[in-house]
Design a protein around this motif. Structure first.
Motif, PDB file in Angstrom:
ATOM      1  N   ARG A  48       0.871  -1.143  -0.076  1.00  0.00           N
ATOM      2  CA  ARG A  48      -0.077   0.013   0.012  1.00  0.00           C
ATOM      3  C   ARG A  48       0.668   1.101  -0.108  1.00  0.00           C
ATOM      4  NH1 ARG A  48      -4.214   0.926   4.146  1.00  0.00           N
ATOM      5  NH2 ARG A  48      -4.694   2.632   2.716  1.00  0.00           N
ATOM      6  N   GLN A  49       2.118   1.163   0.746  1.00  0.00           N
ATOM      7  CA  GLN A  49       2.949   2.235   0.841  1.00  0.00           C
ATOM      8  C   GLN A  49       3.374   2.651  -0.616  1.00  0.00           C
ATOM      9  OE1 GLN A  49       5.574   3.342   3.899  1.00  0.00           O
ATOM     10  NE2 GLN A  49       4.299   2.454   5.372  1.00  0.00           N
ATOM     11  N   PHE A  50       4.020   1.433  -1.315  1.00  0.00           N
ATOM     12  CA  PHE A  50       4.487   1.593  -2.591  1.00  0.00           C
ATOM     13  C   PHE A  50       3.610   2.272  -3.625  1.00  0.00           C
ATOM     14  CE2 PHE A  50       5.298   0.612  -7.072  1.00  0.00           C
ATOM     15  CZ  PHE A  50       6.688   0.482  -7.151  1.00  0.00           C
ATOM     16  N   ALA A  51       2.217   1.832  -3.293  1.00  0.00           N
ATOM     17  CA  ALA A  51       1.244   2.197  -4.434  1.00  0.00           C
ATOM     18  C   ALA A  51       0.999   3.617  -4.283  1.00  0.00           C
ATOM     19  CB  ALA A  51      -0.158   1.171  -4.245  1.00  0.00           C
ATOM     20  N   ARG A  52       0.947   4.166  -3.106  1.00  0.00           N
ATOM     21  CA  ARG A  52       0.815   5.504  -2.773  1.00  0.00           C
ATOM     22  C   ARG A  52       2.077   6.337  -3.267  1.00  0.00           C
ATOM     23  NH1 ARG A  52      -3.465   9.110  -1.177  1.00  0.00           N
ATOM     24  NH2 ARG A  52      -2.472  10.989  -1.186  1.00  0.00           N
ATOM     25  N   ALA A  53       3.363   5.870  -2.903  1.00  0.00           N
ATOM     26  CA  ALA A  53       4.598   6.226  -3.310  1.00  0.00           C
ATOM     27  C   ALA A  53       4.663   6.651  -4.789  1.00  0.00           C
ATOM     28  CB  ALA A  53       5.616   5.939  -2.667  1.00  0.00           C
ATOM     29  N   LYS A  73      15.079   7.572 -14.971  1.00  0.00           N
ATOM     30  CA  LYS A  73      15.509   6.859 -13.838  1.00  0.00           C
ATOM     31  C   LYS A  73      14.734   6.841 -12.666  1.00  0.00           C
ATOM     32  CE  LYS A  73      19.539   5.167 -11.584  1.00  0.00           C
ATOM     33  NZ  LYS A  73      18.944   4.277 -10.590  1.00  0.00           N
ATOM     34  N   LEU A  74      14.712   5.636 -11.759  1.00  0.00           N
ATOM     35  CA  LEU A  74      14.045   5.562 -10.696  1.00  0.00           C
ATOM     36  C   LEU A  74      14.896   5.000  -9.899  1.00  0.00           C
ATOM     37  CD1 LEU A  74      10.540   3.921 -12.117  1.00  0.00           C
ATOM     38  CD2 LEU A  74      10.597   6.311 -10.670  1.00  0.00           C
ATOM     39  N   THR A  75      14.765   5.350  -8.513  1.00  0.00           N
ATOM     40  CA  THR A  75      15.546   4.931  -7.299  1.00  0.00           C
ATOM     41  C   THR A  75      14.690   4.374  -6.238  1.00  0.00           C
ATOM     42  OG1 THR A  75      17.467   6.110  -8.182  1.00  0.00           O
ATOM     43  CG2 THR A  75      17.524   5.018  -5.889  1.00  0.00           C
ATOM     44  N   TYR A  76      14.538   3.081  -5.869  1.00  0.00           N
ATOM     45  CA  TYR A  76      14.010   2.885  -4.751  1.00  0.00           C
ATOM     46  C   TYR A  76      14.511   2.509  -3.610  1.00  0.00           C
ATOM     47  CZ  TYR A  76      10.437   1.380  -8.614  1.00  0.00           C
ATOM     48  OH  TYR A  76       9.866   1.516  -9.673  1.00  0.00           O
ATOM     49  N   TYR A  77      14.015   3.019  -2.165  1.00  0.00           N
ATOM     50  CA  TYR A  77      14.866   2.539  -0.869  1.00  0.00           C
ATOM     51  C   TYR A  77      13.733   1.971  -0.122  1.00  0.00           C
ATOM     52  CZ  TYR A  77      18.057   6.212  -2.843  1.00  0.00           C
ATOM     53  OH  TYR A  77      18.861   6.873  -3.362  1.00  0.00           O
ATOM     54  N   THR A 106      16.267   1.364 -13.191  1.00  0.00           N
ATOM     55  CA  THR A 106      16.037   1.558 -11.750  1.00  0.00           C
ATOM     56  C   THR A 106      17.012   0.853 -11.194  1.00  0.00           C
ATOM     57  OG1 THR A 106      13.765   1.157 -12.900  1.00  0.00           O
ATOM     58  CG2 THR A 106      14.002   0.563 -10.348  1.00  0.00           C
ATOM     59  N   SER A 107      17.136   1.344  -9.783  1.00  0.00           N
ATOM     60  CA  SER A 107      17.879   0.661  -8.861  1.00  0.00           C
ATOM     61  C   SER A 107      16.960   0.523  -7.610  1.00  0.00           C
ATOM     62  CB  SER A 107      19.120   1.629  -8.418  1.00  0.00           C
ATOM     63  OG  SER A 107      19.807   1.874  -9.415  1.00  0.00           O
ATOM     64  N   LEU A 108      17.248  -0.325  -6.779  1.00  0.00           N
ATOM     65  CA  LEU A 108      16.575  -0.754  -5.550  1.00  0.00           C
ATOM     66  C   LEU A 108      17.579  -0.863  -4.511  1.00  0.00           C
ATOM     67  CD1 LEU A 108      13.520  -2.626  -4.989  1.00  0.00           C
ATOM     68  CD2 LEU A 108      15.391  -3.201  -3.423  1.00  0.00           C
ATOM     69  N   PHE A 109      17.455  -0.110  -3.452  1.00  0.00           N
ATOM     70  CA  PHE A 109      18.509  -0.481  -2.099  1.00  0.00           C
ATOM     71  C   PHE A 109      17.710  -0.553  -1.011  1.00  0.00           C
ATOM     72  CE2 PHE A 109      20.275   2.641  -5.180  1.00  0.00           C
ATOM     73  CZ  PHE A 109      21.567   2.055  -5.429  1.00  0.00           C
ATOM     74  N   GLY A 110      18.190  -1.608  -0.318  1.00  0.00           N
ATOM     75  CA  GLY A 110      17.717  -1.555   1.136  1.00  0.00           C
ATOM     76  C   GLY A 110      18.384  -0.763   2.125  1.00  0.00           C
ATOM     77  N   VAL A 111      17.470  -0.141   2.782  1.00  0.00           N
ATOM     78  CA  VAL A 111      18.315   0.901   4.090  1.00  0.00           C
ATOM     79  C   VAL A 111      17.732   0.483   5.338  1.00  0.00           C
ATOM     80  CG1 VAL A 111      18.424   2.557   2.076  1.00  0.00           C
ATOM     81  CG2 VAL A 111      16.388   2.599   3.367  1.00  0.00           C
ATOM     82  N   ARG A 112      18.571   0.877   6.209  1.00  0.00           N
ATOM     83  CA  ARG A 112      18.005   0.647   7.789  1.00  0.00           C
ATOM     84  C   ARG A 112      16.866   1.348   8.063  1.00  0.00           C
ATOM     85  NH1 ARG A 112      22.706   1.290  11.794  1.00  0.00           N
ATOM     86  NH2 ARG A 112      23.487   0.049  10.018  1.00  0.00           N
ATOM     87  N   GLU A 113      16.656   2.552   7.624  1.00  0.00           N
ATOM     88  CA  GLU A 113      15.688   3.357   8.214  1.00  0.00           C
ATOM     89  C   GLU A 113      15.166   4.787   7.172  1.00  0.00           C
ATOM     90  OE1 GLU A 113      15.959   5.405  11.915  1.00  0.00           O
ATOM     91  OE2 GLU A 113      18.123   4.905  11.746  1.00  0.00           O
ATOM     92  N   ILE A 123      10.790   6.711  -3.179  1.00  0.00           N
ATOM     93  CA  ILE A 123      11.092   6.594  -4.390  1.00  0.00           C
ATOM     94  C   ILE A 123      11.547   7.894  -5.050  1.00  0.00           C
ATOM     95  CG2 ILE A 123      10.372   6.101  -6.970  1.00  0.00           C
ATOM     96  CD1 ILE A 123       7.733   4.589  -5.389  1.00  0.00           C
ATOM     97  N   GLU A 124      12.393   8.029  -5.842  1.00  0.00           N
ATOM     98  CA  GLU A 124      13.273   9.361  -6.298  1.00  0.00           C
ATOM     99  C   GLU A 124      13.100   8.893  -7.878  1.00  0.00           C
ATOM    100  OE1 GLU A 124      16.901  10.514  -3.328  1.00  0.00           O
ATOM    101  OE2 GLU A 124      17.349   9.527  -5.128  1.00  0.00           O
TER     102      GLU A 124
END
Length: 132
Positions: A48-53, A73-77, A106-113, A123-124
């Motif tokens: 749901r958060q992704f859909a809104r973002a 370019k999309l960047t997901y955290y 597109t890039s996707l990164f796992g982040v702590r917070e 999303i950038e």
């Protein structure tokens, strides 16, 4: 010249702009799964958060004179990669609601917070000026 855009459909921009346009490009500040008041829609549901973002990305692009079809370019955290993987079907459907079959780099990164402790995804985007 750089122009900043803060559409009213997005949360209040305090100390940043949701979108900046200059030199033929649009750069978005990180969009999270928040409503127009700035509140995260569901602190426990990454889909749901992704859909809104991703919807917020579309809103910010339109406000700056661009659109999803002009994204380059999309960047997901994300704060929980396992939850992201478990929800790929719903996340993919939400993505296609905004971007259709346009798949920019597109890039996707796992982040702590993330800055908002309830945010699970941010999303950038970088896009070309012009509606799509």
């Amino acid at each position: 010249m750089v122009e900043n855009f803060n559409p009213p459909e997005l949360g209040p921009a305090v100390g940043f702009a949701h979108a900046s346009r200059g030199g033929g490009f649009v750069f978005l500040g990180g969009q999270v799964g928040s409503d127009e008041s700035g509140q995260i829609v569901d602190p426990t549901d990454i889909a749901r958060q992704f859909a809104r973002a991703i919807n917020n990305v579309g809103i910010a692009l339109q406000a700056a004179g661009s659109g999803p079809g002009h994204a380059i370019k999309l960047t997901y955290y994300v704060t929980d990669l396992a939850a992201y993987r478990r929800n790929l079907k719903a996340i993919g459907a939400a993505y296609r609601e905004v971007f259709g079959k346009h798949f920019p780099a597109t890039s996707l990164f796992g982040v702590r917070e993330l800055f908002d402790p309830d945010a699970l995804v941010e999303i950038e985007c970088v896009a070309l000026v012009g509606s799509a």
